[in-house]
Scaffold this active site. Structure first.
Site, PDB file in Angstrom:
ATOM      1  N   LYS A 227       0.853  -1.184   0.000  1.00 21.58           N
ATOM      2  CA  LYS A 227       0.000   0.000   0.000  1.00 21.58           C
ATOM      3  C   LYS A 227       0.894   1.242   0.000  1.00 21.58           C
ATOM      4  O   LYS A 227       2.039   1.198   0.476  1.00 21.58           O
ATOM      5  CB  LYS A 227      -0.899   0.028   1.236  1.00 21.58           C
ATOM      6  CG  LYS A 227      -2.194   0.814   1.043  1.00 21.58           C
ATOM      7  CD  LYS A 227      -3.204   0.039   0.227  1.00 21.58           C
ATOM      8  CE  LYS A 227      -4.542   0.763   0.154  1.00 21.58           C
ATOM      9  NZ  LYS A 227      -5.543  -0.016  -0.582  1.00 21.58           N
TER      10      LYS A 227
ATOM     11  N   GLY B 261     -23.183   4.679   1.670  1.00 22.40           N
ATOM     12  CA  GLY B 261     -22.161   5.073   0.710  1.00 22.40           C
ATOM     13  C   GLY B 261     -22.643   4.857  -0.706  1.00 22.40           C
ATOM     14  O   GLY B 261     -22.899   3.718  -1.114  1.00 22.40           O
TER      15      GLY B 261
ATOM     16  N   GLY C 158     -20.991   5.956  -3.560  1.00 18.15           N
ATOM     17  CA  GLY C 158     -19.902   6.315  -4.458  1.00 18.15           C
ATOM     18  C   GLY C 158     -19.757   5.298  -5.568  1.00 18.15           C
ATOM     19  O   GLY C 158     -20.725   4.678  -6.006  1.00 18.15           O
ATOM     20  N   ASN C 159     -18.511   5.093  -6.025  1.00 13.96           N
ATOM     21  CA  ASN C 159     -18.255   4.206  -7.157  1.00 13.96           C
ATOM     22  C   ASN C 159     -18.789   2.799  -6.927  1.00 13.96           C
ATOM     23  O   ASN C 159     -19.397   2.196  -7.819  1.00 13.96           O
ATOM     24  CB  ASN C 159     -16.749   4.134  -7.436  1.00 13.96           C
ATOM     25  CG  ASN C 159     -16.235   5.373  -8.141  1.00 13.96           C
ATOM     26  OD1 ASN C 159     -16.951   5.982  -8.927  1.00 13.96           O
ATOM     27  ND2 ASN C 159     -15.008   5.766  -7.854  1.00 13.96           N
TER      28      ASN C 159
END
Length: 339
Positions: A78, A175, A177-178
């Protein structure tokens, strides 16, 4: 600067600083036993470097488990960039990040995450080839992430509710979003009724309208009377307190790090709430990246995504004799796949 972290058992943690171009970043490589480390590049206005380090260590370790449970040839890594993406992100900074990734010699492959976009990764790719998610014709991996959540949700309601589909069930999505918006459309197509919340009320209302669902205030979605709670926003939503207040018998969503701590899984089990571990449920995106980077054809992608439901069932079966909770079971199954 390289060092091994004993508590998290990381292979290397590298700091990248370029004052001239405004870069202050960290890349953590947790484990490469299955292949090169892969994981998104997050940009956030962390309060301090210690907070950023804690985040990148936790997230990179999670990627090792996600790649293993998804059965793909990558290890966990990450990256985080310390800075406000709305005011501090520049082309020069992204080029500096690309140079930083390139210096790691392919040990780490980056992609987009919170605070970065597909276009940002394209800019980073101008300085390094070690990126994923930008291959022509591949589309947005959020579609695969959402589909993986949907597949696991279908399996979860079979196991917990005895339902053969989502038809007639109420799905509370936090949520829009995408991932959350795509999940809502899949659920609605399967006959589920959507209740959706988002930090941006207009976005939530838009998704609710498109799917024939209802809108809920973001701070009230946990209280919604539903069959499935689907957290698809930021992590840490399930705490000891919310675990005891949650009304849904199934929790299955696409957000990362949904549990504030592992002990919350035990509290959910005590309440007979079927919690689907996030790094299994949301593994569709990383599976998609595997097909972009390693496979000549995307034809097997759908079957691979469908296998996430089978893996969820495998973990459930493991809880009957070997584990206290779904989190513990999923960890054990993932660890068995890490050499």
């Amino acid at each position: 600067m390289l060092f091994a972290d004993e508590e998290f058992d990381h292979e290397t943690v590298t700091f990248g600083r370029d004052e001239k171009r405004g870069l202050n970043a960290i890349v953590a490589i947790h484990n490469r036993s299955r292949g090169p480390a892969i994981g998104g590049c997050r940009m956030m206005a962390y309060p301090d470097e210690t907070s950023a380090l804690t985040d990148v260590l936790r997230l990179s370790r999670g990627m090792t488990y996600k790649c293993a449970i998804a059965d793909i040839p990558f290890g966990g890594g990450k990256a985080v960039i310390i800075g406000d993406p709305s005011t501090q992100k520049t082309r020069d900074l992204l080029h500096a990040m690309g140079d930083f990734v390139e210096q790691l010699g392919g040990r780490y492959i980056t992609s987009f995450d919170s605070g970065t976009s597909l276009e940002d990764i394209r800019v980073i790719s101008e300085r390094t080839d070690h990126v994923g998610g930008i291959q022509p014709g591949s589309g947005n991996v959020s579609s695969s992430t959402a589909y993986g959540v949907f597949v696991c949700m279908q399996e979860a309601v079979r196991l917990r509710l005895g339902a053969e589909s989502l038809d007639g069930l109420v799905i509370a999505i936090q949520g829009a979003g995408n991932v959350g918006s795509r999940l809502a459309k899949l659920v609605a197509k399967d006959g589920g009724h959507i209740v959706v919340a988002h930090i941006d009320e207009s976005q939530a209302r838009k998704v609710a309208s498109e799917t024939g669902g209802d809108y809920a205030q973001n701070n009230r979605i946990l209280e919604t009377d539903s069959d499935v709670f689907a957290p698809c926003a930021l992590g840490g939503i399930l705490t000891e307190e919310t675990a005891w207040n949650l009304s849904s018998p199934v929790s299955c969503g696409g957000a990362n790090n949904q549990l504030s701590e592992d002990a919350v899984a035990d509290a959910l089990k005590q309440r007979d709430i079927f919690y689907c571990p996030d790094y299994l449920v949301n593994a569709g995106g990383i599976i998609d990246l595997h097909y972009q980077l390693n496979e000549p054809s995307r034809d097997p992608l759908g079957r691979h995504l469908d296998s996430l439901g089978q893996t969820l069932r495998e973990c459930y079966e493991y809880t009957k004799t070997h584990a206290r909770s779904m989190v513990q079971a999923t960890n054990r199954v993932a660890e068995s796949r890490i050499q």
